[in-house]
Design a protein around this motif. Structure first.
Motif, PDB file in Angstrom:
ATOM      1  N   GLN A 123       0.819  -1.205   0.000  1.00 30.24           N
ATOM      2  CA  GLN A 123       0.000   0.000   0.000  1.00 30.24           C
ATOM      3  C   GLN A 123       0.860   1.265   0.000  1.00 30.24           C
ATOM      4  N   GLU A 124       2.116   1.153   0.378  1.00 31.81           N
ATOM      5  CA  GLU A 124       3.036   2.274   0.155  1.00 31.81           C
ATOM      6  C   GLU A 124       3.105   2.591  -1.334  1.00 31.81           C
ATOM      7  N   SER A 125       3.150   1.541  -2.160  1.00 29.48           N
ATOM      8  CA  SER A 125       3.296   1.748  -3.602  1.00 29.48           C
ATOM      9  C   SER A 125       2.069   2.407  -4.218  1.00 29.48           C
ATOM     10  N   THR A 126       0.906   2.290  -3.553  1.00 30.82           N
ATOM     11  CA  THR A 126      -0.299   2.938  -4.074  1.00 30.82           C
ATOM     12  C   THR A 126      -0.573   4.278  -3.410  1.00 30.82           C
ATOM     13  N   ALA A 127       0.124   4.576  -2.303  1.00 34.38           N
ATOM     14  CA  ALA A 127      -0.102   5.835  -1.587  1.00 34.38           C
ATOM     15  C   ALA A 127       0.893   6.910  -1.971  1.00 34.38           C
ATOM     16  N   ILE A 128       2.167   6.540  -2.025  1.00 31.64           N
ATOM     17  CA  ILE A 128       3.223   7.537  -2.185  1.00 31.64           C
ATOM     18  C   ILE A 128       3.132   8.343  -3.490  1.00 31.64           C
ATOM     19  N   PRO A 129       2.593   7.790  -4.597  1.00 29.50           N
ATOM     20  CA  PRO A 129       2.516   8.606  -5.812  1.00 29.50           C
ATOM     21  C   PRO A 129       1.635   9.851  -5.665  1.00 29.50           C
ATOM     22  N   PHE A 130       0.758   9.872  -4.686  1.00 31.56           N
ATOM     23  CA  PHE A 130      -0.167  10.983  -4.521  1.00 31.56           C
ATOM     24  C   PHE A 130       0.367  12.046  -3.546  1.00 31.56           C
ATOM     25  N   ASP A 131       1.485  11.749  -2.910  1.00 29.68           N
ATOM     26  CA  ASP A 131       1.977  12.596  -1.822  1.00 29.68           C
ATOM     27  C   ASP A 131       2.986  13.645  -2.282  1.00 29.68           C
ATOM     28  N   VAL A 132       3.125  14.679  -1.480  1.00 29.48           N
ATOM     29  CA  VAL A 132       4.189  15.655  -1.653  1.00 29.48           C
ATOM     30  C   VAL A 132       5.528  14.947  -1.454  1.00 29.48           C
ATOM     31  N   GLU A 133       6.474  15.210  -2.337  1.00 30.58           N
ATOM     32  CA  GLU A 133       7.776  14.562  -2.270  1.00 30.58           C
ATOM     33  C   GLU A 133       8.415  14.769  -0.897  1.00 30.58           C
ATOM     34  N   GLY A 134       8.881  13.653  -0.306  1.00 30.37           N
ATOM     35  CA  GLY A 134       9.586  13.727   0.973  1.00 30.37           C
ATOM     36  C   GLY A 134       8.701  13.694   2.199  1.00 30.37           C
ATOM     37  N   SER A 135       7.382  13.616   2.019  1.00 23.11           N
ATOM     38  CA  SER A 135       6.477  13.657   3.176  1.00 23.11           C
ATOM     39  C   SER A 135       6.084  12.278   3.680  1.00 23.11           C
ATOM     40  N   PHE A 136       6.454  11.228   2.956  1.00 21.79           N
ATOM     41  CA  PHE A 136       6.048   9.878   3.321  1.00 21.79           C
ATOM     42  C   PHE A 136       6.937   9.343   4.437  1.00 21.79           C
ATOM     43  N   ASP A 137       6.322   8.946   5.550  1.00 20.12           N
ATOM     44  CA  ASP A 137       7.040   8.426   6.713  1.00 20.12           C
ATOM     45  C   ASP A 137       6.716   6.943   6.865  1.00 20.12           C
ATOM     46  N   LYS A 138       7.690   6.085   6.569  1.00 16.35           N
ATOM     47  CA  LYS A 138       7.451   4.645   6.626  1.00 16.35           C
ATOM     48  C   LYS A 138       7.058   4.172   8.017  1.00 16.35           C
ATOM     49  N   HIS A 139       7.648   4.743   9.046  1.00  6.69           N
ATOM     50  CA  HIS A 139       7.358   4.292  10.408  1.00  6.69           C
ATOM     51  C   HIS A 139       5.900   4.571  10.767  1.00  6.69           C
ATOM     52  N   ALA A 140       5.446   5.782  10.503  1.00  7.22           N
ATOM     53  CA  ALA A 140       4.057   6.128  10.806  1.00  7.22           C
ATOM     54  C   ALA A 140       3.095   5.340   9.925  1.00  7.22           C
ATOM     55  N   PHE A 141       3.484   5.131   8.671  1.00  7.05           N
ATOM     56  CA  PHE A 141       2.633   4.378   7.751  1.00  7.05           C
ATOM     57  C   PHE A 141       2.478   2.932   8.212  1.00  7.05           C
ATOM     58  N   GLY A 142       3.576   2.321   8.630  1.00  2.23           N
ATOM     59  CA  GLY A 142       3.512   0.945   9.110  1.00  2.23           C
ATOM     60  C   GLY A 142       2.621   0.796  10.328  1.00  2.23           C
ATOM     61  N   GLN A 143       2.659   1.782  11.224  1.00  6.02           N
ATOM     62  CA  GLN A 143       1.803   1.734  12.411  1.00  6.02           C
ATOM     63  C   GLN A 143       0.330   1.853  12.038  1.00  6.02           C
ATOM     64  N   MET A 144       0.013   2.729  11.090  1.00  6.26           N
ATOM     65  CA  MET A 144      -1.383   2.884  10.658  1.00  6.26           C
ATOM     66  C   MET A 144      -1.880   1.633   9.959  1.00  6.26           C
ATOM     67  N   ALA A 145      -1.018   1.026   9.131  1.00  5.53           N
ATOM     68  CA  ALA A 145      -1.407  -0.191   8.419  1.00  5.53           C
ATOM     69  C   ALA A 145      -1.735  -1.310   9.398  1.00  5.53           C
ATOM     70  N   THR A 146      -0.901  -1.455  10.427  1.00  6.53           N
ATOM     71  CA  THR A 146      -1.129  -2.504  11.416  1.00  6.53           C
ATOM     72  C   THR A 146      -2.374  -2.214  12.247  1.00  6.53           C
ATOM     73  N   GLU A 147      -2.575  -0.958  12.608  1.00  2.10           N
ATOM     74  CA  GLU A 147      -3.752  -0.565  13.394  1.00  2.10           C
ATOM     75  C   GLU A 147      -5.039  -0.896  12.652  1.00  2.10           C
ATOM     76  N   PHE A 148      -5.064  -0.594  11.363  1.00  5.65           N
ATOM     77  CA  PHE A 148      -6.287  -0.801  10.586  1.00  5.65           C
ATOM     78  C   PHE A 148      -6.475  -2.264  10.190  1.00  5.65           C
TER      79      PHE A 148
END
Length: 453
Positions: free
Chosen positions: A321-346
Motif C-alpha cells: 500500500q506504500e506503492s499505491t499511496a506515495i505517488p499521490f503525496d508531496v515529495e519527501g512527506s512519506f514516513d514509513k514508520h508512521a505508515f507501518g503503524q497505521m497499516a497494522t492498526e487498521f
C-alpha cells in the motif's frame, strides 16, 4: 498515533535512512499545468483546485431517495457520512500533491458516477433483474491482505461453472455482459485498459510497481467489495491519506449494510443477464472487517478465511500500500514508520473480527474454512480441493486442467517482487504478538517469520 502518516518534507531533506522514500513515479511534464492551476486557485481562494467533498457528495446524492433494496435511510446516511469523512480527510491533508489531488478526484468521482448509472439501470429494469438474477450461496474469500487471497480467488474462479467479476465489469459497469457473449472481446476492456495506459503514460512507474505484488488487468478477476466501496465513495486503498479517524470509522459495523446491499444488487444484476451456472466467487480482504455483516446480508455464504504469520505479513501489506499511496503525496512527506503503524492498526482488525465472530457463533463453522498461507502455496490445488470438499462441491476434470494452466502461466513473482522488513516500518513483532495474542495462539504463529514462510 498521528492522524496522518506524513511529515513536513522540509525536515526530511538529506535524510539517508530510507525512512522517508522519494516518489517512484515520475510524472510527465505535460502535467505541469495542474500545479500552476492549483497554485493560482490557492492564491485566489485559499483552497485547492481539486477539492473532493462537494463534488463527491453531489454525485452521491444524485440518485435521490432510494428504494429499501439499497438500504434503510439510516444505512444510506451512515454511508454518506463516511463518504464525507473520506473526502474532507483528503481535502484537509496538506501533504497530498496537486497532481495527487487531481487523480484522486478523478478516480472517485468516476466511480460514484458508476453508482449513479447502476442504480438508474437497476431501477429501470428491476422486474427483469429480480426475476432472473440470483446471488445465492456465494463463495467469498477474505483475510488479511497478502495472505493468498488473490491466488485462491483466481484459482477458484477457474471453475467453469462459477462466475466471478472481471475487473472491467466493475471499472465500467454498463452495459452488463449478456449470456453467451464472449467476455474477452467486450468493448469495456479497451476502455479499462485505456485508463490504465493513460496512467502509465503520464505517471510511469505507478502500474509497474503495483504489479510487483498485485497484477492489475482488465481481464483478471478482481476484488468485489473493494470496488463496491469505491463505487460508493469510500476507499481501502487511499484511506491512509484521508486519515486514521476515517480509516477506523469506515471499518465499523454500521458502515457495512448499505455496502453489502449494493453488492448484492450489483451481482444480482450481473447474474440476471449472464448467470453463473453454479455459484458466484468473490474476494476482498475488506469482508473480514465486516465479518458478522456478511452473514447478516448473505446468510447462505460460504467463506474462506486466509491466514499468514503476522510477523511476516504486516510489512508486506505496508509495502504494497506504500506503492499505491506515495505517488499521490508531496515529495519527501512519506514516513514509513508512521505508515507501518497505521497499516497494522487498521488491517489488524481483519485478524480480530473473524476470530471474535466465530467464537461467538460456532453454528456458522459449517460455512467457514481456514486457508493458511504455507499450505496454500505448498499445494494450491490441494487447498482448492479441501475447500470444495468442505462445502460438498465437486472438482471436475475440466476445472483441474484449468487450474494447472493458470498456475503454469502465473508463477509467483512473475511481475517482480516487493522487498520489505518489519524494521523499515518500525513494526515490533513482540508488541504485535501481545496485542493480537489470541490470533497468534489460535494459528500457532510466532514472532519469527522465518519459521513460517
Amino acid at each position: 498515533m498521528p492522524h496522518y502518516y506524513h511529515v513536513d518534507p522540509s525536515k526530511t531533506a538529506g535524510d539517508t535512512s530510507g525512512r522517508y522514500p522519494g516518489n517512484h513515479v515520475k510524472f510527465s511534464k505535460l502535467l505541469a499545468p495542474v500545479r500552476w492551476l492549483d497554485k493560482t486557485k490557492r492564491a485566489l481562494t485559499g483552497s485547492s483546485a481539486f477539492n473532493l467533498t462537494r463534488t463527491m457528495l453531489n454525485e452521491f446524492d444524485k440518485p435521490g431517495d432510494l428504494h429499501p433494496r439499497w438500504g434503510s435511510k439510516k444505512d444510506i446516511r451512515v454511508l454518506r457520512d463516511c463518504v464525507e469523512m473520506f473526502a474532507t480527510g483528503i481535502d484537509k491533508n496538506p501533504y497530498i500533491s496537486p497532481i495527487g489531488r487531481m487523480l484522486l478526484k478523478g478516480i472517485y468521482v468516476a466511480h460514484l458516477r458508476n453508482r449513479t448509472a447502476l442504480i438508474k439501470f437497476y431501477e429501470e429494469n428491476a422486474d427483469f433483474i429480480e426475476k432472473n438474477g440470483k446471488y445465492k450461496a456465494p463463495l467469498l474469500v477474505t483475510g488479511y491482505p497478502r495472505t493468498g487471497t488473490t491466488l485462491l480467488h483466481r484459482l477458484l474462479a477457474e471453475d467453469p461453472r462459477s462466475r466471478s467479476p472481471y475487473t472491467f465489469e466493475m471499472e465500467k459497469v454498463l452495459p452488463p455482459l449478456r449470456q453467451g457473449e464472449d467476455p474477452l472481446v467486450n468493448d469495456r476492456i479497451k476502455k479499462s485498459n485505456a485508463s490504465m495506459n493513460l496512467l502509465t503514460k503520464f505517471a510511469p512507474g505507478f502500474v509497474e510497481k503495483l504489479n510487483e505484488s498485485h497484477l492489475w488487468s482488465a481481464t483478471e478477476k478482481e476484488e468485489s467489495l473493494l470496488y463496491m466501496q469505491v463505487h460508493n465513495g469510500m476507499s481501502n486503498v487511499h484511506h491512509y491519506q484521508a486519515g486514521l479517524e476515517y480509516m477506523l470509522r469506515s471499518a465499523e459495523a454500521d458502515a457495512a449494510p448499505a455496502l453489502l446491499k449494493y453488492e448484492r444488487n450489483f451481482f444480482t444484476m450481473l447474474d440476471a443477464y449472464a448467470p453463473a451456472q453454479s455459484h458466484w466467487i468473490n474476494k476482498a480482504p475488506s469482508y473480514a472487517l465486516y465479518f458478522g455483516a456478511i452473514f447478516d446480508e448473505f446468510q447462505d455464504a460460504r467463506v474462506v478465511v486466509t491466514h499468514r504469520n503476522p510477523a511476516k505479513n504486516a510489512p508486506s501489506i505496508a509495502r504494497l500500500q506504500e506503492s499505491t499511496a506515495i505517488p499521490f503525496d508531496v515529495e519527501g512527506s512519506f514516513d514509513k514508520h508512521a505508515f507501518g503503524q497505521m497499516a497494522t492498526e487498521f488491517w489488524g482488525l481483519t485478524w480480530q473480527r473473524p476470530l471474535e465472530y466465530r467464537a461467538a457463533h460456532p453454528e456458522r463453522e459449517s460455512q467457514i474454512i481456514d486457508a493458511v498461507y504455507n499450505d496454500t502455496f505448498a499445494d494450491p490445488m490441494a487447498m482448492v480441493r479441501r475447500i470444495y470438499e468442505k462445502f460438498e462441491m465437486d472438482v471436475t476434470p475440466e476445472f483441474e486442467e484449468r487450474m494447472k494452466a493458470y498456475l503454469a502461466n502465473n508463477k509467483q513473482g512473475k511481475h517482480g517482487r516487493h522487498r520489505y522488513s518489519n524494521e523499515e516500518y518500525a513494526i515490533d513483532t513482540e508488541k504485535l504478538r501481545m496485542r493480537y495474542l489470541d490470533y497468534f495462539d489460535k494459528y500457532n504463529f510466532t514472532t519469527d517469520p522465518a519459521k513460517h514462510d
